[in-house]
Design an enzyme around this catalytic site. Structure first.
Site, PDB file in Angstrom:
ATOM      1  N   HIS A  59       0.837  -1.318   0.123  1.00 27.53           N
ATOM      2  CA  HIS A  59      -0.059   0.274  -0.029  1.00 27.53           C
ATOM      3  C   HIS A  59       0.686   1.250  -0.086  1.00 27.53           C
ATOM      4  O   HIS A  59       0.370   2.222  -0.386  1.00 27.53           O
ATOM      5  CB  HIS A  59      -1.005   0.092   1.083  1.00 27.53           C
ATOM      6  CG  HIS A  59      -1.954  -1.085   1.175  1.00 27.53           C
ATOM      7  ND1 HIS A  59      -3.363  -0.817   0.661  1.00 27.53           N
ATOM      8  CD2 HIS A  59      -1.964  -2.268   1.435  1.00 27.53           C
ATOM      9  CE1 HIS A  59      -3.883  -1.914   0.666  1.00 27.53           C
ATOM     10  NE2 HIS A  59      -3.054  -2.938   1.228  1.00 27.53           N
ATOM     11  N   HIS A 112      -6.381  -4.875  11.292  1.00 27.02           N
ATOM     12  CA  HIS A 112      -5.477  -5.448  10.255  1.00 27.02           C
ATOM     13  C   HIS A 112      -3.870  -4.871  10.762  1.00 27.02           C
ATOM     14  O   HIS A 112      -2.966  -5.794  10.965  1.00 27.02           O
ATOM     15  CB  HIS A 112      -5.727  -4.715   8.757  1.00 27.02           C
ATOM     16  CG  HIS A 112      -4.753  -5.433   7.862  1.00 27.02           C
ATOM     17  ND1 HIS A 112      -4.813  -6.563   7.416  1.00 27.02           N
ATOM     18  CD2 HIS A 112      -3.882  -4.671   7.112  1.00 27.02           C
ATOM     19  CE1 HIS A 112      -3.567  -6.812   6.455  1.00 27.02           C
ATOM     20  NE2 HIS A 112      -3.474  -5.610   6.297  1.00 27.02           N
TER      21      HIS A 112
END
Length: 189
Positions: A59, A112
């Site tokens: 990401h 997460h």
């Protein structure tokens, strides 16, 4: 607001957020500059901001190259500031931010990762959930408990029903197969 979904790597999504009135744009979770730069150049866009949801390299891997090429600012979660390449501005729960001419609100959604955040564009009814919520599933619990993730999912659940959700990965088929393995007679699945 115009959103371009850019499939990258094997199953990730990055998103270009383009203002309708000009060529300014922001980019959500850029991992692969070589897959993103052609979209920016083809559309003749001015990349001003990168918004990271969390620190994982799938990401943030493109942050430094894109920042160097486009001289843009990088935003991300305050709790992960030491792990996000090139971060300029850190964000926390309930921060309100103006990106170019668009307003957004930040929600912390740990589970997460411990500092994961999501971006809610209220006027447009759009949320970018990174690796908190997917189609038919949620992110793996690397740094949180099921209770922590559940509380994060409840934040998303409070958004208006017409909200468009943009997630960080394409896991739909795998998530559907898993759900069907548990509920073989579920016609909705």
């Amino acid at each position: 607001m115009r959103i371009i979904t850019i499939p990258i790597l094997s199953d990730n999504y990055s998103y270009l957020i383009i203002e309708k009135d000009n060529k300014s744009c922001a980019l959500i979770d850029p991992a692969s500059p070589e897959e993103i730069i052609p979209f920016i150049e083809k559309e003749k866009l001015n990349l001003k901001n990168i918004l990271n949801t969390h620190y994982h390299s799938d990401h943030t891997g493109g942050n430094l190259e894109l920042k160097e090429k486009f001289k843009c600012k990088i935003y991300g979660p305050d709790k992960e500031k030491d792990r996000i390449p090139g971060i300029d501005i850190t964000l926390r729960e309930n921060d309100n931010l103006k990106i170019n001419n668009l307003n957004l609100k930040v929600f912390e959604t740990p589970g997460h990762t411990a500092g994961h955040i999501i971006y809610w564009f209220e006027n447009e009814k759009v949320v970018f959930t990174g690796d908190t919520l997917f189609v038919l599933g949620c992110g793996k619990l690397f740094e949180g408990t099921p209770e922590v993730m559940w509380n994060s999912l409840l934040k998303i659940r409070t958004l208006p029903k017409e909200t468009k959700i943009y997630c960080g990965h394409e896991y739909s088929k795998n998530n559907a197969d898993f759900a069907l393995s548990l509920e073989k007679n579920n016609n909705e699945l």
